[in-house]
Write a protein that holds these residues in place. Structure first.
Motif, PDB file in Angstrom:
ATOM      1  N   ALA A  47     -28.680  -2.421 -21.283  1.00 31.44           N
ATOM      2  CA  ALA A  47     -28.732  -3.855 -21.023  1.00 31.44           C
ATOM      3  C   ALA A  47     -28.349  -4.667 -22.249  1.00 31.44           C
ATOM      4  O   ALA A  47     -28.296  -5.881 -22.198  1.00 31.44           O
ATOM      5  CB  ALA A  47     -30.123  -4.264 -20.558  1.00 31.44           C
TER       6      ALA A  47
ATOM      7  N   TYR B 269     -24.386 -15.804 -15.222  1.00 34.30           N
ATOM      8  CA  TYR B 269     -25.777 -15.605 -15.617  1.00 34.30           C
ATOM      9  C   TYR B 269     -26.608 -15.073 -14.455  1.00 34.30           C
ATOM     10  O   TYR B 269     -27.692 -14.539 -14.663  1.00 34.30           O
ATOM     11  CB  TYR B 269     -26.388 -16.886 -16.200  1.00 34.30           C
ATOM     12  CG  TYR B 269     -26.212 -18.123 -15.368  1.00 34.30           C
ATOM     13  CD1 TYR B 269     -27.140 -18.481 -14.428  1.00 34.30           C
ATOM     14  CD2 TYR B 269     -25.102 -18.928 -15.527  1.00 34.30           C
ATOM     15  CE1 TYR B 269     -26.989 -19.613 -13.665  1.00 34.30           C
ATOM     16  CE2 TYR B 269     -24.932 -20.067 -14.773  1.00 34.30           C
ATOM     17  CZ  TYR B 269     -25.886 -20.407 -13.838  1.00 34.30           C
ATOM     18  OH  TYR B 269     -25.708 -21.524 -13.080  1.00 34.30           O
ATOM     19  N   VAL B 270     -26.110 -15.244 -13.209  1.00 34.92           N
ATOM     20  CA  VAL B 270     -26.805 -14.652 -12.073  1.00 34.92           C
ATOM     21  C   VAL B 270     -26.408 -13.191 -11.895  1.00 34.92           C
ATOM     22  O   VAL B 270     -27.258 -12.300 -11.811  1.00 34.92           O
ATOM     23  CB  VAL B 270     -26.521 -15.451 -10.783  1.00 34.92           C
ATOM     24  CG1 VAL B 270     -27.020 -14.690  -9.583  1.00 34.92           C
ATOM     25  CG2 VAL B 270     -27.175 -16.801 -10.843  1.00 34.92           C
TER      26      VAL B 270
ATOM     27  N   ARG C 201     -34.950 -13.886 -18.755  1.00 30.60           N
ATOM     28  CA  ARG C 201     -34.015 -12.869 -19.232  1.00 30.60           C
ATOM     29  C   ARG C 201     -34.479 -12.196 -20.515  1.00 30.60           C
ATOM     30  O   ARG C 201     -34.022 -11.113 -20.857  1.00 30.60           O
ATOM     31  CB  ARG C 201     -32.636 -13.473 -19.444  1.00 30.60           C
ATOM     32  CG  ARG C 201     -32.488 -14.284 -20.696  1.00 30.60           C
ATOM     33  CD  ARG C 201     -31.113 -14.866 -20.756  1.00 30.60           C
ATOM     34  NE  ARG C 201     -31.024 -15.959 -21.648  1.00 30.60           N
ATOM     35  CZ  ARG C 201     -30.423 -15.909 -22.831  1.00 30.60           C
ATOM     36  NH1 ARG C 201     -29.873 -14.790 -23.224  1.00 30.60           N
ATOM     37  NH2 ARG C 201     -30.369 -16.965 -23.587  1.00 30.60           N
TER      38      ARG C 201
ATOM     39  N   LEU D 286     -36.107  -9.106 -19.417  1.00 34.22           N
ATOM     40  CA  LEU D 286     -35.415  -8.598 -18.237  1.00 34.22           C
ATOM     41  C   LEU D 286     -35.544  -7.087 -18.082  1.00 34.22           C
ATOM     42  O   LEU D 286     -35.678  -6.564 -16.977  1.00 34.22           O
ATOM     43  CB  LEU D 286     -33.943  -8.995 -18.338  1.00 34.22           C
ATOM     44  CG  LEU D 286     -33.124  -8.956 -17.070  1.00 34.22           C
ATOM     45  CD1 LEU D 286     -33.770  -9.831 -16.026  1.00 34.22           C
ATOM     46  CD2 LEU D 286     -31.731  -9.469 -17.367  1.00 34.22           C
TER      47      LEU D 286
ATOM     48  N   GLY E 173     -25.162 -11.206 -14.044  1.00 33.98           N
ATOM     49  CA  GLY E 173     -25.642 -10.432 -15.179  1.00 33.98           C
ATOM     50  C   GLY E 173     -27.083  -9.988 -14.965  1.00 33.98           C
ATOM     51  O   GLY E 173     -27.421  -8.812 -15.128  1.00 33.98           O
ATOM     52  N   VAL E 174     -27.922 -10.944 -14.551  1.00 37.80           N
ATOM     53  CA  VAL E 174     -29.337 -10.638 -14.323  1.00 37.80           C
ATOM     54  C   VAL E 174     -29.479  -9.612 -13.203  1.00 37.80           C
ATOM     55  O   VAL E 174     -30.233  -8.631 -13.320  1.00 37.80           O
ATOM     56  CB  VAL E 174     -30.099 -11.945 -13.981  1.00 37.80           C
ATOM     57  CG1 VAL E 174     -31.455 -11.632 -13.377  1.00 37.80           C
ATOM     58  CG2 VAL E 174     -30.276 -12.787 -15.225  1.00 37.80           C
TER      59      VAL E 174
ATOM     60  N   VAL F  52     -28.281  -6.153 -14.392  1.00 38.80           N
ATOM     61  CA  VAL F  52     -29.256  -5.521 -15.300  1.00 38.80           C
ATOM     62  C   VAL F  52     -30.447  -5.003 -14.502  1.00 38.80           C
ATOM     63  O   VAL F  52     -30.900  -3.877 -14.697  1.00 38.80           O
ATOM     64  CB  VAL F  52     -29.706  -6.512 -16.389  1.00 38.80           C
ATOM     65  CG1 VAL F  52     -30.925  -5.977 -17.129  1.00 38.80           C
ATOM     66  CG2 VAL F  52     -28.594  -6.757 -17.367  1.00 38.80           C
TER      67      VAL F  52
ATOM     68  N   VAL G 108     -18.997 -16.767 -23.308  1.00 38.55           N
ATOM     69  CA  VAL G 108     -20.131 -17.378 -23.995  1.00 38.55           C
ATOM     70  C   VAL G 108     -21.441 -16.954 -23.335  1.00 38.55           C
ATOM     71  O   VAL G 108     -22.393 -16.548 -23.999  1.00 38.55           O
ATOM     72  CB  VAL G 108     -20.003 -18.911 -24.005  1.00 38.55           C
ATOM     73  CG1 VAL G 108     -21.215 -19.534 -24.665  1.00 38.55           C
ATOM     74  CG2 VAL G 108     -18.752 -19.332 -24.719  1.00 38.55           C
ATOM     75  N   ILE G 109     -21.475 -17.029 -21.993  1.00 33.56           N
ATOM     76  CA  ILE G 109     -22.706 -16.677 -21.281  1.00 33.56           C
ATOM     77  C   ILE G 109     -23.043 -15.196 -21.461  1.00 33.56           C
ATOM     78  O   ILE G 109     -24.164 -14.824 -21.808  1.00 33.56           O
ATOM     79  CB  ILE G 109     -22.565 -17.013 -19.787  1.00 33.56           C
ATOM     80  CG1 ILE G 109     -22.460 -18.521 -19.608  1.00 33.56           C
ATOM     81  CG2 ILE G 109     -23.736 -16.468 -18.996  1.00 33.56           C
ATOM     82  CD1 ILE G 109     -22.164 -18.944 -18.214  1.00 33.56           C
TER      83      ILE G 109
ATOM     84  N   SER H 184     -24.203 -14.092 -24.911  1.00 30.93           N
ATOM     85  CA  SER H 184     -25.602 -14.421 -25.215  1.00 30.93           C
ATOM     86  C   SER H 184     -26.547 -13.556 -24.391  1.00 30.93           C
ATOM     87  O   SER H 184     -27.600 -13.158 -24.876  1.00 30.93           O
ATOM     88  CB  SER H 184     -25.928 -15.888 -24.927  1.00 30.93           C
ATOM     89  OG  SER H 184     -24.807 -16.673 -24.957  1.00 30.93           O
ATOM     90  N   LEU H 185     -26.153 -13.279 -23.146  1.00 34.42           N
ATOM     91  CA  LEU H 185     -27.032 -12.498 -22.273  1.00 34.42           C
ATOM     92  C   LEU H 185     -27.165 -11.059 -22.766  1.00 34.42           C
ATOM     93  O   LEU H 185     -28.255 -10.495 -22.786  1.00 34.42           O
ATOM     94  CB  LEU H 185     -26.479 -12.527 -20.846  1.00 34.42           C
ATOM     95  CG  LEU H 185     -27.322 -11.897 -19.750  1.00 34.42           C
ATOM     96  CD1 LEU H 185     -28.640 -12.628 -19.623  1.00 34.42           C
ATOM     97  CD2 LEU H 185     -26.593 -11.963 -18.422  1.00 34.42           C
TER      98      LEU H 185
ATOM     99  N   PHE I  88     -29.637 -22.507 -18.524  1.00 36.01           N
ATOM    100  CA  PHE I  88     -29.558 -21.178 -19.128  1.00 36.01           C
ATOM    101  C   PHE I  88     -29.505 -21.270 -20.649  1.00 36.01           C
ATOM    102  O   PHE I  88     -30.054 -20.438 -21.354  1.00 36.01           O
ATOM    103  CB  PHE I  88     -28.325 -20.459 -18.596  1.00 36.01           C
ATOM    104  CG  PHE I  88     -28.159 -19.063 -19.102  1.00 36.01           C
ATOM    105  CD1 PHE I  88     -28.905 -18.034 -18.573  1.00 36.01           C
ATOM    106  CD2 PHE I  88     -27.256 -18.783 -20.093  1.00 36.01           C
ATOM    107  CE1 PHE I  88     -28.753 -16.749 -19.038  1.00 36.01           C
ATOM    108  CE2 PHE I  88     -27.093 -17.502 -20.559  1.00 36.01           C
ATOM    109  CZ  PHE I  88     -27.847 -16.479 -20.031  1.00 36.01           C
ATOM    110  N   PHE I  89     -28.803 -22.297 -21.167  1.00 35.83           N
ATOM    111  CA  PHE I  89     -28.741 -22.468 -22.617  1.00 35.83           C
ATOM    112  C   PHE I  89     -29.825 -23.402 -23.126  1.00 35.83           C
ATOM    113  O   PHE I  89     -29.804 -23.792 -24.298  1.00 35.83           O
ATOM    114  CB  PHE I  89     -27.364 -22.984 -23.032  1.00 35.83           C
ATOM    115  CG  PHE I  89     -26.300 -21.931 -22.952  1.00 35.83           C
ATOM    116  CD1 PHE I  89     -26.303 -20.869 -23.830  1.00 35.83           C
ATOM    117  CD2 PHE I  89     -25.324 -21.981 -21.993  1.00 35.83           C
ATOM    118  CE1 PHE I  89     -25.346 -19.884 -23.754  1.00 35.83           C
ATOM    119  CE2 PHE I  89     -24.365 -21.001 -21.909  1.00 35.83           C
ATOM    120  CZ  PHE I  89     -24.383 -19.949 -22.791  1.00 35.83           C
TER     121      PHE I  89
ATOM    122  N   ALA J  42     -32.440 -16.399  -9.613  1.00 29.45           N
ATOM    123  CA  ALA J  42     -31.027 -16.000  -9.620  1.00 29.45           C
ATOM    124  C   ALA J  42     -30.517 -15.847  -8.190  1.00 29.45           C
ATOM    125  O   ALA J  42     -29.453 -16.359  -7.845  1.00 29.45           O
ATOM    126  CB  ALA J  42     -30.851 -14.694 -10.387  1.00 29.45           C
TER     127      ALA J  42
END
Lengths: 362, 469
Positions: A215, A179-180, B431, B434, A182-183, A186, A303-304, A307-308, B411-412, B445
């Motif tokens: 993205a 999740y880091v 996000r 984003l 990915g951010v 992007v 999963v992460i 969703s991202l 995050f979730f 992050a």
């Protein structure tokens, strides 16, 4: 060997049953059932009506019995109300109760009906799994060669500048959860506001207001292109690359200190040939296990990332099932996850024996 | 609307220097990589007549990497230092102003390093850490965040919860109209809150849970792993099966099942807490009992104190029934804490079990057994101290892993209050927008990434130094 595999399969079966039971128990806790009753029936139901609904829809009784029904070893529930209409697990309303099968569960191939997708679980899960399969394939194609290459390169000469640079890179990439990264990816590549896309647009390399990558990976469901698929794949792969590269490096450095490598070097075999012919094959045994055991981690990453990037695959389905209290779908998802984890463990054990003839299983 | 620049007045001269250094660094890294592939970086071997040839292309690239890296570092440090001496944030720029806000952290870091390096020969493994560059860098990053968490109240420029509607999603360095510090250093988030203050306060949230949860996981793992490895047999089979069961669960699925508002009504978190929190008490009691078995008065004293404090904290933390009301945990927090401990303990268990199985074949264990030492004395006072190296290393790595797990939960949106400033939920908040405004998600992050990186580097340094023994 045969006996070992059989015993492992036995333990696997036991683990799978225990795990699915835990999931079944946790998803069928009374508060979850009450929530289900209110979403399926009506939000304003009284406490009594909720209890009635739970009883009339086969969610009452012992949890073992209900688990048995889901598994297909206990006859499915039926309920006849005061008007004489009969409902049951194994047939829809209005169908003939007598003609319906007695058992309908996992063993009979009936995964239940998803309350979120409004269709049978098996149908919806199948297409989601296919989508995730493509993602996994792409990740594997990027991750495995890159990490093995980097690991071998840095393990070849322990302590060299290349080794230290690559090791720092691997530590950094294992320290960056999906999740880091990915951010960050992007922000770097897929926004028109920051990163390199505005620069490229300024130089006229890409159209203005466009970005280098997309993205959102929703469009990759129909048509996978480099433009919409690169970022999700890179996000998952980055986390794994560091870990596998470190393991490969450890195994490679160990092999490079062996006697037979020294002998080959002293015979005057060129360094390149020593690495390619003598060291590489022995050094790649350990990473095989690591790669197989990486699958459960990939599941997490999937999963992460899904969703991202809003890619509607298995991970996205799991999140939807859990947040919408869709019990049959969540159970099916966990079944798939558990089977994937256990199978990869088995394959890694057996594969290790095939790759390394020095190990014998009793 | 007024904005601060990133680098202030000093930046006008220093930024081009920095850009040049970074470009050279990138080119040199690329060249180094290509030379390594082409085999042009071999060691410099003497010629048959005893002379040495000049540097190989690989060596030259390494030199370029080193000097351009130092130049870039120097440029960044100059920008920060110049910011620190400038009178106001306008001249200092965002980076300089942030460097000024962190002044208690810098002071504490300098004090820690001066004292530690001065007395490093008397400080055991901790002192040896200062012999390894990687370890020192890791330690510095970790201590930076620990001090940030401690001094978060002084560092933060605004209240992390107060919203200013006019500053929604505004870029870093935006002027705040009504008083206070005057600027949102890292911009505003989607509700107009200060991103910088939230990031600083988030450090406190994260560092409150992660180390404690890891410690509990270690207590559980050690208490179960020691007998499983030492005695083996049925006990080992049963505990190992249970541990593998938890490990085979995909972590996210487990979180979705365990950390929900509904599950609190069923009391499962309390049952789990009752089960997991008892282990530290068992561990300490066995520890004292096995050590002072021959000296009952002292044994009774130590065990008594442990039981008194332990059960007092236990009643408060697990059941929220502390008669004095000092120990307590919000149900939310308890749920998150218990799940993280639960997920981590099987991993610790496996490591401890493996270490014990290795160490119990050593001669000193056999010597202890012939002396007639009890099984628990051997486990806790002979085997455990000798397994400390790998365990300390794993402890550092596992805090990092726990931080990642907590971030995943945030995050979730599981288990934390919606406006909590912890890094995971801030990333989740950011996000959604984003594409348009990356800065609210980017700050937490990068913070999370640097903390975990620091912990990994620290673990690497510790491993290197403990292997030298």
């Amino acid at each position: 060997m045969g006996k070992f595999v059989l015993r492992r399969l036995g333990v696997m079966l036991l683990t799978a049953i225990a795990l699915t039971f835990v999931v079944f128990y946790l998803t069928n806790l009374p508060p979850n059932l009450e929530k289900l009753a209110r979403t399926e029936g009506s939000v304003r139901m009284s406490e009594e009506a909720v209890q009635d609904w739970i009883e009339q829809n086969g969610h009452s009784g012992s949890v073992f019995g209900r688990y048995g029904q889901w598994l297909g070893v206990v006859p499915g529930w039926t309920y006849t109300d005061e008007k004489g209409d009969t409902r049951g697990r194994c047939f829809a309303i209005g169908q003939d109760a007598a003609a319906a099968p007695t058992y309908c569960g996992l063993l009979q191939g009936d995964w239940g009906y998803s309350t979120f997708f409004k269709k049978p679980v098996a149908d919806s899960l199948g297409e989601k799994l296919a989508a995730t399969g493509w993602l996994m394939l792409a990740v594997m194609l990027v991750m495995v060669p890159t990490s093995l290459f980097l690991g071998v390169l840095s393990g070849m000469r322990e302590g060299s500048a290349t080794d230290r640079t690559l090791s720092t890179f691997s530590i950094a990439s294992t320290a960056t959860p999906e999740y880091v990264s990915g951010v960050v990816l992007v922000a770097l590549f897929a926004t028109a506001a920051t990163g390199i896309s505005p620069l490229l647009a300024e130089y006229g390399l890409i159209e203005p207001k466009k970005t280098l990558f997309l993205a959102s990976a929703t469009s990759a469901m129909e048509d996978i292109t480099f433009w919409n698929f690169a970022l999700p794949v890179m996000t998952i792969a980055l986390y794994g690359i560091g870990y596998i590269a470190r393991m490969t490096r450890a195994s490679m450095t160990e092999v490079m200190t062996q006697q037979y490598i020294r002998t080959a070097r002293l015979k005057g075999v060129p360094f390149r040939t020593v690495v390619m012919k003598h060291a590489l094959r022995n050094a790649l045994i350990a990473p095989f296990t690591v790669i197989m055991l990486q699958f459960p981690w990939l599941l997490n990453g999937v999963v992460i990332v899904e969703s991202l990037f809003n890619y509607k695959g298995f991970g996205w389905t799991l999140v939807q099932a859990a947040s919408n209290n869709d019990i049959p779908l969540l159970l099916a998802c966990s079944c798939v996850a558990v089977v994937v984890v256990l199978l990869t463990q088995l394959i890694s054990d057996i594969g290790y024996v095939f790759l390394n003839p020095r190990i014998r299983l009793a | 609307m007024d904005f601060l620049t990133w680098t202030g007045t000093a930046g006008t001269t220093l930024v081009p220097v920095l850009q040049l250094a970074v470009v050279v660094l990138a080119l040199a890294l690329l060249a180094r990589f290509i030379f390594a592939l082409a085999g042009l970086d071999g060691p410099r071997l003497p010629n048959p007549d005893g002379t040495t040839t000049g540097r190989s292309p690989g060596d030259l690239a390494s030199l370029a990497i080193r000097y351009s890296f130092y130049a870039a570092l120097a440029a960044i440090l100059c920008i920060l230092a110049a910011g620190a001496v400038m009178p106001s944030p306008v001249e200092a720029g965002i980076l300089g102003a942030m460097a000024v806000r962190f002044w208690p952290v810098w002071l504490a870091l300098i004090a820690t390093f001066v004292l530690s390096i001065r007395f490093r020969r008397k400080l055991g493994l901790y002192g040896k850490l200062f012999d390894s560059t990687v370890g020192m860098i890791g330690f510095a990053i970790v201590m930076f965040w620990i001090f940030t968490a401690i001094f978060a109240g002084t560092i933060a420029t605004y209240d992390p919860f107060s919203q200013i509607a006019g500053l929604k999603n505004d870029a870093p360095g935006v002027l705040v109209p009504d008083g206070g510090y005057g600027w949102y250093l890292l911009g505003g988030d989607h509700l107009g809150r200060d991103v910088f203050s939230r990031m600083v306060m988030g450090a406190r949230e994260v560092l409150k849970i992660a180390p404690a949860a890891t410690l509990f996981a270690f207590m559980v793992g050690i208490t179960l792993g020691l007998p499983a490895g030492y005695f083996g047999g049925k006990l080992d089979t049963v505990i190992s099966f249970l541990a593998n069961l938890v490990l085979a669960f995909p972590v996210i699925l487990l979180f979705y099942l365990l950390v929900t508002p509904e599950i609190r009504d069923t009391g499962i978190p309390i049952v789990l807490a009752a089960l997991l929190f008892i282990f530290p008490i068992i561990f300490l009691c066995t520890l004292w009992n096995s050590r002072y078995y021959t000296n009952p008065p002292r044994r009774n004293l130590y065990v008594g104190i442990t039981l008194l404090i332990g059960l007092w904290a236990y009643s408060g933390l697990a059941f929220n029934m502390d008669p004095l009301g000092i120990w307590s945990m919000e149900p939310n927090m308890l749920n998150v804490f218990v799940s993280v401990v639960f997920v981590n303990s099987p991993g610790v268990f496996r490591i401890v079990r493996g270490l014990v199985m290795d160490i119990k074949a050593r001669d000193y264990v056999a010597a202890g057994q012939t002396r007639g030492e009890g099984a628990w004395y051997i486990m806790l006072w002979e085997i455990l101290p000798n397994a400390r190296g790998p365990l300390i290393v794993d402890f550092c790595l596992r805090i990092g892993y726990t931080t990642i797990l907590l971030g995943t939960l945030g995050f979730f949106g599981l288990g934390v209050s919606p406006d909590s400033p912890d890094w995971g939920s801030t990333i989740d908040d950011g996000r959604k927008l984003l594409n348009l405004y990356p800065h609210p998600a980017l700050a937490p992050a990068l913070a999370l990434m640097s903390l975990v990186l620091g912990l990994n580097l620290l673990a690497d340094g510790l491993r290197e130094e403990s292997l030298k023994d």
